[in-house]
Design an enzyme around this catalytic site. Sequence first.
Site, short mmCIF file in Angstrom:
data_model
loop_
_atom_site.label_atom_id
_atom_site.label_comp_id
_atom_site.label_asym_id
_atom_site.label_seq_id
_atom_site.Cartn_x
_atom_site.Cartn_y
_atom_site.Cartn_z
N HIS A 125 0.87 -1.18 0.00
CA HIS A 125 0.00 0.00 0.00
C HIS A 125 0.91 1.23 0.00
O HIS A 125 2.02 1.20 0.55
CB HIS A 125 -0.83 -0.05 1.28
CG HIS A 125 -1.90 0.99 1.40
ND1 HIS A 125 -1.63 2.28 1.77
CD2 HIS A 125 -3.24 0.92 1.22
CE1 HIS A 125 -2.76 2.96 1.81
NE2 HIS A 125 -3.76 2.17 1.48
N ASP A 202 3.49 -4.30 7.98
CA ASP A 202 2.30 -3.47 7.86
C ASP A 202 1.12 -4.42 8.08
O ASP A 202 0.78 -5.20 7.19
CB ASP A 202 2.27 -2.83 6.46
CG ASP A 202 0.95 -2.13 6.19
OD1 ASP A 202 0.06 -2.16 7.07
OD2 ASP A 202 0.82 -1.56 5.10
N GLN A 205 -3.98 -5.04 7.11
CA GLN A 205 -4.94 -6.05 6.64
C GLN A 205 -4.76 -7.38 7.36
O GLN A 205 -5.45 -8.35 7.04
CB GLN A 205 -4.80 -6.27 5.13
CG GLN A 205 -5.07 -5.03 4.30
CD GLN A 205 -6.51 -4.55 4.38
OE1 GLN A 205 -7.41 -5.28 4.77
NE2 GLN A 205 -6.73 -3.29 4.03
N LYS A 228 -10.00 -0.48 10.65
CA LYS A 228 -10.10 -1.70 9.84
C LYS A 228 -10.34 -2.92 10.73
O LYS A 228 -10.38 -4.04 10.24
CB LYS A 228 -8.83 -1.89 9.03
CG LYS A 228 -8.65 -0.82 7.94
CD LYS A 228 -7.43 -1.13 7.11
CE LYS A 228 -6.94 0.05 6.31
NZ LYS A 228 -7.75 0.36 5.14
N CYS A 366 -4.75 2.19 -3.69
CA CYS A 366 -3.55 2.81 -3.10
C CYS A 366 -2.33 1.90 -3.25
O CYS A 366 -1.53 1.77 -2.31
CB CYS A 366 -3.75 3.17 -1.64
SG CYS A 366 -4.95 4.47 -1.42
N1 PLP Z 1 -1.52 -0.62 4.68
C1 PLP Z 1 -2.42 -1.40 4.09
C2 PLP Z 1 -2.05 -2.77 3.64
C3 PLP Z 1 -3.73 -0.91 3.89
O1 PLP Z 1 -4.63 -1.70 3.29
C4 PLP Z 1 -4.04 0.39 4.31
C5 PLP Z 1 -5.38 0.96 4.05
O2 PLP Z 1 -6.11 0.50 3.20
C6 PLP Z 1 -3.06 1.15 4.96
C7 PLP Z 1 -1.81 0.61 5.12
C8 PLP Z 1 -3.34 2.53 5.45
O3 PLP Z 1 -4.28 2.49 6.47
P1 PLP Z 1 -4.89 3.86 7.06
O4 PLP Z 1 -5.40 4.65 5.90
O5 PLP Z 1 -5.95 3.39 7.99
O6 PLP Z 1 -3.77 4.55 7.78
#
Ligand code: PLP
Length: 408
Positions: A125, A202, A205, A228, A366
């Site tokens: 992401h 990260d 998910q 999430k 993203c």
């Molecule tokens: N990392 C991953 C794999 C994600 O799917 C997301 C959001 O979709 C993020 C980071 C960023 O999360 P946030 O926008 O809640 O900070």
Amino acid sequence: MNMIFNIEKIRADFPILQRQIYNRPLVYFDNAASTQKPRQVIDAIARYYEHDNCNIHRGVHYLSVKATEDYEETRREVRDFINAKNTREIIFTKGATESLNLVASSFGRQYVAEGDEVITTIMEHHSNFVPWQVMCRERGAVLRVAGINEQGELDLAEISGMISEKTRLIALAHVSNVLGTINPVKEIISLAHLHNIPVLLDGAQGISHLPVDVQDLDCDFYCFSGHKMYAPMGTGVLYGKEKYLEEMPPYQLGGEMIRDVYIDHTTFNELPYKFEAGTPNVEGVAGLHAAILYLKEIGMENIAAYEDQLLRYATARLSEIEGVRFYGTAAHKASLVSFLIGDVHPYDAGMIIDKMGVAVRTGHHCAMPLIDFMKIPGTVRASFAFYNTEEEIDQLVIAIRKVREMFS
Ligand code: PLP
């Protein structure tokens, strides 16, 4: 389906699931973007404002002490939920993005110099890609990017081949938000630790789909967002091993993160407060507490098993539809399907599916480097939560057939 838990009771906990969209019952398959909130979380926020609202860590009066105790109790709850060693390793942030930026900025300043390297992957992401890209550029370091195979899986040999004495960190997703791939993070961590290289996961998910035990994984950092995992927006966590967090400089400066301030210099607070500048999202953390208790009651093992059944059902049903192509067919997957329908643009497909009352996400999710790598305009993504059902997946199948009909 073999019910592991009481789906009707669970669905009744989520008020929004009673909504009608375009005169049809809402089918919500955009859980990877944000999950819906159970009544228990909504009530916890209201209760906080009705009974306990006050700024934390700064008062001797009853409300301030109570709000502080509750906030710190949530930190203990998070520690237990991910099995961290102690609460000094649990930093509250406003989400995965802030957790990742914190590490990129602070770890970068402490440990990354000109000529050094950071390894990441093509499936990240933007939140776990751009902070490393910019930090590396600013520090004269190199960002190395591992690729994927046809199924959307990482190649351990490739990552192993990238590791050298210049590598300072490996940063990768626990679970891909586009492909659903559950990465072989334990293997990567063992490999990295052979060379004393820390690994950041990260977990945006990962946290809502899988039991996470940071000591068992032995990861050095784990980042996730509350929204999430059925908790409020604007909450998140950075887990970091104390040995790194102790040495890393503060990310933001201001109240709460200081010990003493003099006219010519400042000394900083101990962990975890060193990384928690300013008034935090106290009401959100109260909601996060309720979300964790809710998840614990259902059990992450049960959630993973039920969602795996949904994934298998969705994969089988969508495979029956002519022209559906999946992106991400890894052997180990979390409960989401990314796909295209013939040569229909994902936005067009998403709009028609929406009109049938089914919420899916379309586009690059993203993850533009990954979408470019796969040479597609984006995907349609249906991501499942434990409140979804096979009957709802049947609605998605009907909607996809409608897309095919309209574009044939
Ligand atoms: N990392 C991953 C794999 C994600 O799917 C997301 C959001 O979709 C993020 C980071 C960023 O999360 P946030 O926008 O809640 O900070």
